[in-house]
Design an enzyme around this catalytic site. Structure first.
Site, PDB file in Angstrom:
ATOM      1  N   ALA A 136      -3.193  -0.827  -2.599  1.00  0.00           N
ATOM      2  CA  ALA A 136      -2.131  -0.593  -3.575  1.00  0.00           C
ATOM      3  C   ALA A 136      -0.856  -0.201  -2.852  1.00  0.00           C
ATOM      4  O   ALA A 136      -0.881   0.608  -1.925  1.00  0.00           O
ATOM      5  CB  ALA A 136      -2.531   0.508  -4.554  1.00  0.00           C
ATOM      6  N   CYS A 137       0.251  -0.811  -3.252  1.00  0.00           N
ATOM      7  CA  CYS A 137       1.553  -0.445  -2.689  1.00  0.00           C
ATOM      8  C   CYS A 137       2.575  -0.458  -3.816  1.00  0.00           C
ATOM      9  O   CYS A 137       2.216  -0.604  -4.979  1.00  0.00           O
ATOM     10  CB  CYS A 137       1.942  -1.355  -1.533  1.00  0.00           C
ATOM     11  N   ALA A 138       3.832  -0.338  -3.463  1.00  0.00           N
ATOM     12  CA  ALA A 138       4.876  -0.232  -4.472  1.00  0.00           C
ATOM     13  C   ALA A 138       4.893  -1.432  -5.418  1.00  0.00           C
ATOM     14  O   ALA A 138       4.914  -1.274  -6.625  1.00  0.00           O
ATOM     15  CB  ALA A 138       6.234  -0.039  -3.812  1.00  0.00           C
TER      16      ALA A 138
ATOM     17  N   ALA B 222       0.851  -0.158  -7.275  1.00  0.00           N
ATOM     18  CA  ALA B 222       0.263   1.161  -7.517  1.00  0.00           C
ATOM     19  C   ALA B 222       0.142   1.495  -8.999  1.00  0.00           C
ATOM     20  O   ALA B 222      -0.820   2.139  -9.415  1.00  0.00           O
ATOM     21  CB  ALA B 222       1.067   2.234  -6.795  1.00  0.00           C
TER      22      ALA B 222
END
Length: 105
Positions: free
Chosen positions: A9-11, A41
């Protein structure tokens, strides 16, 4: 060995998608049966319910969401090392995910 499902998960899910590809390639090269995918995210909860990952790896740019998911979920949730993330070291991040899974047993 059963398939291990690893969620990144990232921005926005974009940079982690590239890392997921590197991790998937590393898993194939190492003979590890794994499915690696990336999400923004804000979709962790939805995609957790949909895919039931074995481990969640959080991008360093959104590390602040890790504590809330560590409390809510009964699977390993960890922040990806910033240098490994920045250099797209799929093998290293895969190793970290597999170590988290092994430690959970």
């Amino acid at each position: 060995m059963a398939t291990k499902i690893i969620m990144l998960a990232c921005a926005g899910g974009m940079s982690s998608s590239l890392l997921a590809k590197h991790m998937q390639d590393a898993a194939a090269a190492d003979g590890i049966d794994a499915k690696v995918f990336a999400v923004p995210a804000e979709l962790i909860g939805d995609d957790f319910a949909k895919y039931h990952p074995d481990v969640i790896m959080i991008g360093p740019q959104v590390r602040f969401v890790a504590p809330q998911w560590q409390k809510k979920l009964d699977i390993p949730v960890a922040v990806i090392d910033m240098l490994d993330y920045g250099r797209m070291r799929g093998e290293k991040v895969l190793q970290t995910a597999m170590q988290l899974l092994a430690a959970q047993k």
